[in-house]
Write a protein that holds these residues in place. Structure first.
Motif, mmCIF file in Angstrom:
data_model
loop_
_atom_site.group_PDB
_atom_site.id
_atom_site.type_symbol
_atom_site.label_atom_id
_atom_site.label_comp_id
_atom_site.label_asym_id
_atom_site.label_seq_id
_atom_site.Cartn_x
_atom_site.Cartn_y
_atom_site.Cartn_z
ATOM 1 N N TYR A 1 5.612 -26.485 2.497
ATOM 2 C CA TYR A 1 5.622 -27.304 1.283
ATOM 3 C C TYR A 1 4.213 -27.766 0.913
ATOM 4 O O TYR A 1 3.858 -27.830 -0.266
ATOM 5 C CB TYR A 1 6.566 -28.490 1.470
ATOM 6 C CG TYR A 1 7.999 -28.057 1.685
ATOM 7 C CD1 TYR A 1 8.762 -27.557 0.632
ATOM 8 C CD2 TYR A 1 8.576 -28.104 2.949
ATOM 9 C CE1 TYR A 1 10.069 -27.126 0.823
ATOM 10 C CE2 TYR A 1 9.889 -27.671 3.155
ATOM 11 C CZ TYR A 1 10.624 -27.187 2.087
ATOM 12 O OH TYR A 1 11.906 -26.758 2.278
ATOM 13 N N LYS A 2 3.412 -28.104 1.920
ATOM 14 C CA LYS A 2 2.010 -28.431 1.631
ATOM 15 C C LYS A 2 1.275 -27.207 1.102
ATOM 16 O O LYS A 2 0.348 -27.317 0.293
ATOM 17 C CB LYS A 2 1.317 -28.941 2.902
ATOM 18 C CG LYS A 2 1.776 -30.312 3.361
ATOM 19 C CD LYS A 2 1.015 -30.744 4.611
ATOM 20 C CE LYS A 2 1.476 -32.123 5.073
ATOM 21 N NZ LYS A 2 0.770 -32.538 6.318
ATOM 22 N N LEU B 1 2.369 -25.077 -0.919
ATOM 23 C CA LEU B 1 2.604 -24.949 -2.356
ATOM 24 C C LEU B 1 1.545 -25.694 -3.154
ATOM 25 O O LEU B 1 1.028 -25.186 -4.155
ATOM 26 C CB LEU B 1 3.991 -25.479 -2.720
ATOM 27 C CG LEU B 1 5.191 -24.677 -2.215
ATOM 28 C CD1 LEU B 1 6.482 -25.410 -2.534
ATOM 29 C CD2 LEU B 1 5.208 -23.286 -2.834
ATOM 30 N N ALA B 2 1.210 -26.917 -2.699
ATOM 31 C CA ALA B 2 0.178 -27.709 -3.376
ATOM 32 C C ALA B 2 -1.172 -26.999 -3.320
ATOM 33 O O ALA B 2 -1.916 -26.962 -4.307
ATOM 34 C CB ALA B 2 0.082 -29.095 -2.746
ATOM 35 N N VAL C 1 -1.296 -24.256 -5.849
ATOM 36 C CA VAL C 1 -1.558 -24.747 -7.206
ATOM 37 C C VAL C 1 -3.053 -24.986 -7.402
ATOM 38 O O VAL C 1 -3.632 -24.636 -8.442
ATOM 39 C CB VAL C 1 -0.757 -26.034 -7.490
ATOM 40 C CG1 VAL C 1 -1.173 -26.646 -8.824
ATOM 41 C CG2 VAL C 1 0.736 -25.746 -7.488
ATOM 42 N N HIS D 1 6.009 -17.144 -0.736
ATOM 43 C CA HIS D 1 6.253 -18.190 -1.732
ATOM 44 C C HIS D 1 4.956 -18.774 -2.278
ATOM 45 O O HIS D 1 4.899 -19.205 -3.428
ATOM 46 C CB HIS D 1 7.162 -19.287 -1.166
ATOM 47 C CG HIS D 1 6.545 -20.126 -0.107
ATOM 48 N ND1 HIS D 1 6.289 -19.654 1.163
ATOM 49 C CD2 HIS D 1 6.115 -21.425 -0.118
ATOM 50 C CE1 HIS D 1 5.740 -20.616 1.888
ATOM 51 N NE2 HIS D 1 5.627 -21.693 1.139
ATOM 52 N N VAL E 1 3.430 -18.675 -6.248
ATOM 53 C CA VAL E 1 2.763 -19.773 -6.956
ATOM 54 C C VAL E 1 1.496 -19.275 -7.640
ATOM 55 O O VAL E 1 1.210 -19.625 -8.791
ATOM 56 C CB VAL E 1 2.444 -20.941 -5.996
ATOM 57 C CG1 VAL E 1 1.526 -21.963 -6.668
ATOM 58 C CG2 VAL E 1 3.727 -21.612 -5.541
ATOM 59 N N CYS F 1 5.416 -24.305 -11.024
ATOM 60 C CA CYS F 1 4.870 -23.706 -9.796
ATOM 61 C C CYS F 1 5.627 -24.216 -8.572
ATOM 62 O O CYS F 1 6.004 -23.434 -7.685
ATOM 63 C CB CYS F 1 3.382 -24.037 -9.658
ATOM 64 S SG CYS F 1 2.301 -23.023 -10.685
ATOM 65 N N PHE F 2 5.861 -25.526 -8.523
ATOM 66 C CA PHE F 2 6.577 -26.124 -7.387
ATOM 67 C C PHE F 2 8.046 -25.710 -7.384
ATOM 68 O O PHE F 2 8.602 -25.361 -6.330
ATOM 69 C CB PHE F 2 6.452 -27.643 -7.417
ATOM 70 C CG PHE F 2 5.124 -28.146 -6.941
ATOM 71 C CD1 PHE F 2 4.819 -28.190 -5.586
ATOM 72 C CD2 PHE F 2 4.160 -28.567 -7.844
ATOM 73 C CE1 PHE F 2 3.594 -28.652 -5.135
ATOM 74 C CE2 PHE F 2 2.928 -29.025 -7.407
ATOM 75 C CZ PHE F 2 2.638 -29.065 -6.050
ATOM 76 N N GLY G 1 8.243 -21.922 -6.585
ATOM 77 C CA GLY G 1 7.805 -21.715 -5.203
ATOM 78 C C GLY G 1 8.840 -22.157 -4.187
ATOM 79 O O GLY G 1 9.114 -21.447 -3.214
ATOM 80 N N ILE G 2 9.452 -23.325 -4.409
ATOM 81 C CA ILE G 2 10.473 -23.839 -3.475
ATOM 82 C C ILE G 2 11.716 -22.942 -3.480
ATOM 83 O O ILE G 2 12.265 -22.608 -2.421
ATOM 84 C CB ILE G 2 10.849 -25.297 -3.838
ATOM 85 C CG1 ILE G 2 9.681 -26.229 -3.512
ATOM 86 C CG2 ILE G 2 12.104 -25.737 -3.088
ATOM 87 C CD1 ILE G 2 9.851 -27.645 -4.031
#
Length: 328
Positions: free
Chosen positions: A88-89, A91-92, A95, A123, A127, A165-166, A169-170
């Motif tokens: 999950y981090k 993904l940031a 971005v 994933h 993004v 994006c989030f 991606g999720i």
């Protein structure tokens, strides 16, 4: 080999001659010099077409050279250092990296493919695929220039893309769990990897410019035809519908396959006809998914992944732009 070299040389010579003729015609020829009674509609198409084209070309040039420099000089290992192990981090971080890569929707695909082969989670690659063509600084500048004083479109495009994006991606992480999605044959060598870095950069930039240029010309021409010949009342009735208009503009963005550095200039020609949410649907969906990058996705990724990606992106963009219309 000699025949291929001669064929390539003849195409380059023809291209140079066409450019020289265009420059000559632009500066020295005048429609009034030809004693023709041209219809007013034709002149209107010509005016809209040229205005879109001339506004967009500087950003195309800026984008292709930035993309070529990234492709030749930036190593994938440098980008991999930005990606945390936590999914999950990551993904940031994806971005953030997207906002630093001045590449279009076609140029980002081989970059992401190489990164995935080096170990990037799928994933996070997704993004980059949906974020980089929109969030990069060149696209921000072109959108800002195409919509002067219209902050809703400029910041709406960037803000909704970050949210998407989030979301995308999720969803892709939950569905794929980092299972391999690349085709085996996707390991083919990229073109123009020989010679010094300057020549590689120039080759990449030239290829991308002519590749993007034909889509820009087609898109500008279709937009000028729409603006001239389509019934204004009919167009406005579609453009004001909160459910239909975003879908229509998404289809428009997919078919036109415009470069993300230039699509804002086409979208701006519809600013008095379509709502902000439908213009955002066009500006977000087109760079994420269009005809030309769908072909590239099918060449590099497994068919199941591509179909899943298309479905998730399409549903996500449509839902978020419809919600934006009713909330804002």
């Amino acid at each position: 080999m000699k025949k291929m070299a001669l064929s390539r040389l003849s195409k380059e010579v023809l291209g140079v001659l066409l450019i020289l003729f265009f420059v000559y015609a632009f500066f020295f020829l005048d429609v009034k010099d030809f004693d023709m009674n041209l219809p007013k509609a034709f002149l209107n198409v010509n005016t809209i077409f040229l205005s879109i084209l001339l506004e967009a070309i500087p950003f195309i040039l800026l984008g292709v050279f930035a993309s070529a420099i990234i492709q030749v000089f930036v190593k994938e290992e440098w980008l991999m250092k930005w990606i945390p192990k936590n999914p999950y981090k990551a993904l940031a971080s994806g971005v953030v990296v997207s906002a630093l890569l001045p590449v279009c929707e076609c140029a980002i695909i081989p970059v992401v493919r190489r990164l995935i082969k080096k170990g990037m989670p799928i994933h996070v690659g997704v993004v980059l695929l949906v974020g980089a063509p929109i969030l990069n600084p060149i696209v921000f500048l072109s959108t800002f220039y195409a919509f002067p004083g219209n902050k809703e479109i400029v910041y709406g495009r960037m803000g909704l893309t970050v949210i998407l994006c989030f979301i995308i991606g999720i969803v892709m992480y939950k569905l794929l769990k980092n299972k391999p999605q690349l085709k085996d044959e996707a390991a083919a060598e990229e073109p123009h990897q020989h010679g010094n870095r300057l020549s590689q950069t120039l080759f990449h930039a030239i290829d991308e410019f002519f590749d993007m240029g034909k889509y820009l010309i087609a898109g500008a021409f279709v937009a000028s035809l729409f603006q001239t010949f389509l019934d204004r009342g009919e167009l406005m009735s579609i453009g004001g519908n909160g459910f239909i208009a975003p879908a229509v503009m998404m289809v428009f963005g997919y078919v036109l396959s415009l470069c993300s550095e230039a699509d804002a200039f086409v979208a701006s020609s519809f600013v008095d006809t379509f709502s902000a949410s439908s213009l955002l649907a066009f500006l977000i969906y087109g760079p994420m998914l269009d005809l030309k990058n769908t072909v590239m996705y099918l060449a590099f990724f497994k068919k199941r992944f591509v179909l899943m990606f298309i479905a998730i992106v399409t549903i996500s963009v449509y839902v978020i732009t419809v919600l934006y219309n009713f909330i804002m």
